[in-house]
Write an enzyme that holds these catalytic residues in place. Structure first.
Site, mmCIF file in Angstrom:
data_model
loop_
_atom_site.group_PDB
_atom_site.id
_atom_site.type_symbol
_atom_site.label_atom_id
_atom_site.label_comp_id
_atom_site.label_asym_id
_atom_site.label_seq_id
_atom_site.Cartn_x
_atom_site.Cartn_y
_atom_site.Cartn_z
ATOM 1 N N HIS A 1 40.279 52.428 37.571
ATOM 2 C CA HIS A 1 40.062 50.928 37.915
ATOM 3 C C HIS A 1 41.431 50.189 37.854
ATOM 4 O O HIS A 1 41.466 48.970 37.905
ATOM 5 C CB HIS A 1 39.046 50.405 36.869
ATOM 6 N N LYS B 1 38.464 34.604 35.985
ATOM 7 C CA LYS B 1 38.774 35.870 35.840
ATOM 8 C C LYS B 1 39.516 36.025 34.364
ATOM 9 O O LYS B 1 39.990 34.773 33.859
ATOM 10 C CB LYS B 1 39.440 36.385 37.023
ATOM 11 N N ARG B 2 39.486 37.204 34.016
ATOM 12 C CA ARG B 2 40.559 37.296 32.613
ATOM 13 C C ARG B 2 41.752 36.528 32.800
ATOM 14 O O ARG B 2 42.325 36.765 34.096
ATOM 15 C CB ARG B 2 40.571 38.806 32.164
ATOM 16 N N LYS C 1 47.108 38.502 37.321
ATOM 17 C CA LYS C 1 46.227 37.625 38.228
ATOM 18 C C LYS C 1 46.971 35.893 38.670
ATOM 19 O O LYS C 1 46.236 35.648 39.519
ATOM 20 C CB LYS C 1 44.994 37.434 37.569
ATOM 21 N N THR D 1 35.826 41.561 41.810
ATOM 22 C CA THR D 1 34.549 41.649 42.176
ATOM 23 C C THR D 1 34.077 40.156 42.292
ATOM 24 O O THR D 1 33.157 39.851 43.039
ATOM 25 C CB THR D 1 33.574 42.344 41.305
ATOM 26 N N LYS E 1 31.610 37.971 44.759
ATOM 27 C CA LYS E 1 30.476 37.037 44.732
ATOM 28 C C LYS E 1 30.837 35.617 45.148
ATOM 29 O O LYS E 1 29.696 34.894 45.634
ATOM 30 C CB LYS E 1 30.344 36.868 43.077
HETATM 31 C C1 26W Z 1 42.636 50.469 27.433
HETATM 32 C C2 26W Z 1 42.776 49.216 27.750
HETATM 33 C C3 26W Z 1 41.912 48.938 29.108
HETATM 34 C C4 26W Z 1 40.847 48.008 29.063
HETATM 35 C C5 26W Z 1 40.271 47.928 30.195
HETATM 36 C C6 26W Z 1 42.611 49.144 30.221
HETATM 37 C C7 26W Z 1 41.741 49.132 31.301
HETATM 38 C C8 26W Z 1 40.603 48.376 31.262
HETATM 39 C C9 26W Z 1 39.909 48.081 32.632
HETATM 40 C C10 26W Z 1 40.167 49.178 33.557
HETATM 41 C C11 26W Z 1 40.343 46.832 33.228
HETATM 42 C C12 26W Z 1 39.386 46.659 34.204
HETATM 43 O O1 26W Z 1 38.474 45.775 33.930
HETATM 44 N N1 26W Z 1 39.692 46.650 35.454
HETATM 45 C C13 26W Z 1 38.987 46.134 36.705
HETATM 46 O O2 26W Z 1 37.919 46.765 37.239
HETATM 47 C C14 26W Z 1 37.483 46.049 38.105
HETATM 48 C C15 26W Z 1 36.103 46.811 38.506
HETATM 49 O O3 26W Z 1 36.520 48.019 39.302
HETATM 50 C C16 26W Z 1 38.246 45.681 39.239
HETATM 51 O O4 26W Z 1 37.439 44.897 40.422
HETATM 52 C C17 26W Z 1 39.562 44.950 38.884
HETATM 53 O O5 26W Z 1 40.228 44.687 39.987
HETATM 54 C C18 26W Z 1 40.373 45.735 37.638
HETATM 55 O O6 26W Z 1 41.082 44.918 37.160
#
Ligand code: 26W
Length: 817
Positions: A361, A552-553, A558, A660, A664
């Site tokens: 992701h 979003k976060r 971003k 995403t 929406k």
């Molecule tokens: C270990 C720390 C950590 C925590 C969460 C690393 C990475 C993440 C996630 C992978 C971050 C995340 O939410 N990524 C998002 O995933 C969505 C679903 O596929 C995408 O639409 C977003 O672009 C992406 O940032």
């Protein structure tokens, strides 16, 4: 097409049931009960329907004999369940009526539910949409996650600065939709050592954990839209078995034993609030192993209970790893097969690698997980041995493919060499899975080209793309009843399960009467949002203004701070250009910053301070307002998204894997202002260039500019509007009496090197906004574009994503009940 199913509903009996729960479950009377207690009792009465279906689905031989997907994710950002489940059960109107007779407005009751915020952002919300789509299409599924006691922190602002508070989402009464399942609890070990034992003349290795905890499952029902199918979302809660392991205590392993005292109760206490940033904390690895081990054991339990042989595991079960967070499931399955079930290494590896698939992701380097070898060694000694063996066998393949190429071995190795040796979880996933996918076409191509090019050469069929999607039930039918009714009036009521049918709406894009109706619905939704803002933030909004939304976060990539620079430029021009004529705008933000992400918090603070000044500056009339809504969460998104006119998707090209929220908002008729990043690229393909505002550098442009040596000062010094906008951050314009308080962002953009190229994209962003603003003045033209956005984004239903997984990766069949 399957017939629309509806639960048998006996109103009188349902009302009696609600009243029964009021007294029997919540110990109150009709006279004394609070609205919240009525909501809880109603939830319990409704859950009775799904519990039965859940248990029946679980034991249905048609299901246990079919292949299932097990979705392993540390996060499921499900949002409130009651309203959505009512829609899926087809009982929304019945229950509205039943509760009205008892004197309650259903909408008010639904507002009493706290969001289960068991995720950070995109990845967790995607997992929730996927569960919904698996159930709707009846692909056998079990979701496995963690039952955090505290979800993502609650956010508030104190004089503009983010404050965090714990989120006890279950309240004191517990959550009405969850079901504890002690009969299938598991025991999970940590620490300890590896013993060598002789078995039938063969040397066997066995892990003897130094501490054991209990994994208690809580099931949430995932209700299939208009079907009797209910799949479990199984969330594991960690409970201490004994204060510490007697065995290690008696062995004199006193310190090891103490670990349990500190850690056992803590493992599922709280969701880690980092998004896209990895911190390497021991407790986080404990969460990951706890989650993986409990889930793998439960999968094997179900498999064996159905009477299937272990060699047939890949025939009946596939395990989807949601990012690398559950990677440790791979060595865990190997350990069970080899050490406990007596398989030889090769056979076990063949079973395991046909079972796991992995979704990536993110490409951000700081988000790619690596765990210190010494930490894994201490916490999971046998797993570390297994990882060495996997790596050993893998490096032999590498040597066979690229003989003598030591650099290749170093680059691909699961173990990263150096002073602190680290385990690269993504490499372990690619080696241990039969399929790996990115989440949008552009992202998947970058996964191939930049992240795993050698793996692609070594395993040419392993890398895939599955473009993300969102569930149209929650993100249109439920959250936007006005637009849903309008669509149904035109094309019938089958679209929530067949979103591609929305394309029939494009036939009405030029129809003036339809445009009026469509814009009237948008106006109502904007009014609903404006009312929320008035009631909760005491800011007055004009619903004729453009509602421009970035939710979003909070993350530099971003680029909320690029949006902020644009606001500053509008403010500057409103004050300094007498004939600057702009369509009135309200810019909405909602975003949580990871508590330890300093600059992200500074950006929130700056936007809040800027908002305070602009919103009260009589000189600009009501042309510009800035609203930073606190505590972004699923239920807030449900109010904002239907009201959005413009969707801000402005990440630096190549950084946002998919997005995403972009899907929406387009679905709800917002026009995207965005870069050529993530799924924006595919949204543009679908809606057409004239119905989206694309700006800025694309991935090649970003690479070129960096190769040439990017210098943000070049832009700052040559673009007057940019300089004037940025300089507003230097004095006390927004922080009277405290000059320089907003410097952090300014500094990051200049001395800090502007790592995400805000300044390079600024001019083009401003221009896109001008064009969009001009278009808004032509309401009929705007309506046409908005309608075409709704009509042409059917591809982004998560039903389609799940069918892609099913057809290209999981290879399962639906089972109709
Ligand atoms: C270990 C720390 C950590 C925590 C969460 C690393 C990475 C993440 C996630 C992978 C971050 C995340 O939410 N990524 C998002 O995933 C969505 C679903 O596929 C995408 O639409 C977003 O672009 C992406 O940032």
């Amino acid at each position: 097409m399957k017939p629309a199913q509806q639960k048998k509903f006996d109103k009188k009996q349902f009302q009696a049931n609600v009243k029964k729960h009021l007294t029997a479950t919540y110990a109150t009377t009709e006279e004394n009960a609070s609205t919240r207690q009525w909501y809880l009792a109603m939830g319990q009465a409704l859950a009775e329907f799904t519990t039965l279906d859940l248990l029946q689905t679980e034991t249905d031989k048609k299901i246990t004999d079919a292949k299932s997907v097990n979705y392993l994710s540390l996060e499921f950002l499900i949002g409130r369940l009651t309203g959505n489940n009512l829609i899926s059960m087809g009982l929304y109107e019945n229950v509205t009526d039943a509760m009205a007779e008892l004197g309650f407005n259903l909408t008010d009751l639904l507002e009493e539910e706290r969001d289960p915020s068991l995720g950070n952002g995109g990845l967790g919300r995607l997992a929730a949409c996927f569960m919904d789509s698996c159930a709707a299409q009846e692909f056998p599924t079990v979701g496995y996650g963690l039952h955090y006691e505290y979800g993502l922190f609650k956010q508030s602002f104190k004089e503009g600065a983010q404050q965090e508070a714990p989120d006890a989402w279950r309240g004191i009464e517990g959550y009405p939709w969850e079901l504890v399942r002690p009969e299938i609890a598991q025991e999970i070990g940590f620490y300890g050592h590896v013993e060598v034992v002789m078995e039938n003349g063969e040397e066997k290795r066995r892990w003897v954990p130094g501490m054991t905890v209990k994994a208690m499952p809580w099931d949430l029902p995932i209700v299939g839209y208009e079907s009797n199918t209910v799949y479990p979302l199984r969330l594991w809660e960690c409970q201490a078995i004994a204060p510490f392991s007697l065995e290690s205590f008696n062995n004199g392993d006193y310190f090891e034993a103490q670990h349990s005292l500190i850690d056992a109760g803590n493992i599922t206490k709280v969701l880690y609030p980092n998004d896209n940033h990895e911190k390497g904390k021991t407790l986080r690895l404990m969460q990951q192993y706890f989650h993986s081990a409990a889930s793998i054991r439960d999968i094997l339990r179900r498999h064996e209970a159905a009477g299937h042989a272990l060699v047939d595991l890949p025939k009946y079960e596939t395990v989807q790893l949601n990012d690398t967070h559950p990677t440790i499931a791979i060595p865990e399955l190997m350990r069970i097969l080899v050490d406990e079930k007596g398989f030889g290494w090769d056979k076990a590896w063949s079973i395991s690698t046909k079972t796991f698939a992995y979704t990536n992701h993110t490409l951000l380097p700081e988000a790619l997980e690596t765990w210190s070898e010494s930490l894994i060694q201490r916490l999971l000694p046998r797993h570390m041995e297994i990882i060495y063996r996997i790596n050993h066998e893998f490096l032999m393949e590498v040597r066979a493919k690229w003989p003598g190429d030591v650099e290749k071995q170093r680059k691909l190795s699961i173990i990263q060499e150096g002073f602190h040796r680290m385990v690269r979880m993504a490499n372990l996933c690619v080696v241990g899975s039969y399929a790996v996918n990115g989440v949008a076409a552009l992202h998947s191509s970058l996964v191939k080209k930049d992240l795993f090019p050698e793996f692609d050469e070594l395993y040419p069929t392993r890398l895939h793309n599955v473009t993300n999607g969102v569930t149209p039930r929650r993100w249109l039918k439920f959250c936007n009843p006005g637009l849903s009714a309008l669509i149904t009036e035109k094309i019938g009521d089958q679209w929530p399960a067949h979103l591609e049918q929305l394309s029939d709406i494009s036939g009405f894009a030029d129809d003036k009467a339809f445009q009026k109706q469509y814009m009237a619905v948008k106006k109502e939704n904007k009014q609903r949002l404006a009312t929320w803002v008035k009631e909760n933030m005491d800011i007055e909004l004009d619903t004729n203004a453009i509602f421009d939304v970035q939710i979003k976060r909070l993350h530099e990539y971003k680029r909320q701070h690029l949006n902020m620079l644009h606001i500053l430029s509008l403010y500057h021009r409103l004050l300094n250009e007498p004939d600057f004529d702009m369509a009135p705008r309200v810019v909405f933000f909602a975003a949580k910053a990871a508590p330890g992400y300093h600059l992200a918090k500074e950006i929130i603070y700056a936007i809040n301070k800027i908002a305070e000044k602009i919103n009260n500056d009589a000189r600009i009339g009501n042309k510009l307002k800035v609203v930073f809504m606190p505590d972004y969460r699923v239920s807030l998104a449900e109010i904002i998204i239907p009201a959005s006119d413009v969707s801000e998707q402005i990440s630096t090209a190549g950084k946002e894997a998919s997005g995403t929220g972009n899907m929406k908002m387009a679905l709800n008729g917002a026009l995207t202002i965005g870069t050529m990043d993530g799924a924006n690229v595919e949204i543009r393909e679908e809606v057409g260039d004239e119905n989206i505002y694309i700006f800025g550098l694309d991935v090649d442009g970003v690479n070129d500019i960096r190769a040439r040596g990017y210098n943000p000062f070049d832009y700052y010094n040559s673009d007057h509007l940019l300089k004037a906008s940025m300089d507003l951050l230097l004095g006390e314009e927004f922080t009277p009496g405290e000059p320089g308080k907003l410097r952090a962002t300014f500094d990051s953009l200049l001395d800090g090197g502007d790592p995400y190229l805000c300044l390079a994209d600024f001019a083009s962003y401003v221009k896109a906004h001008e064009e969009m603003g001009e278009q808004y003045k032509d309401q009929s033209g705007w309506a046409k574009k908005a309608i075409l956005n709704t009509a042409l984004v059917g591809k982004f239903s998560s039903d389609r994503s799940i069918r892609d997984y099913v057809n290209n990766i999981w290879k399962l069949e639906p089972v109709h009940r």
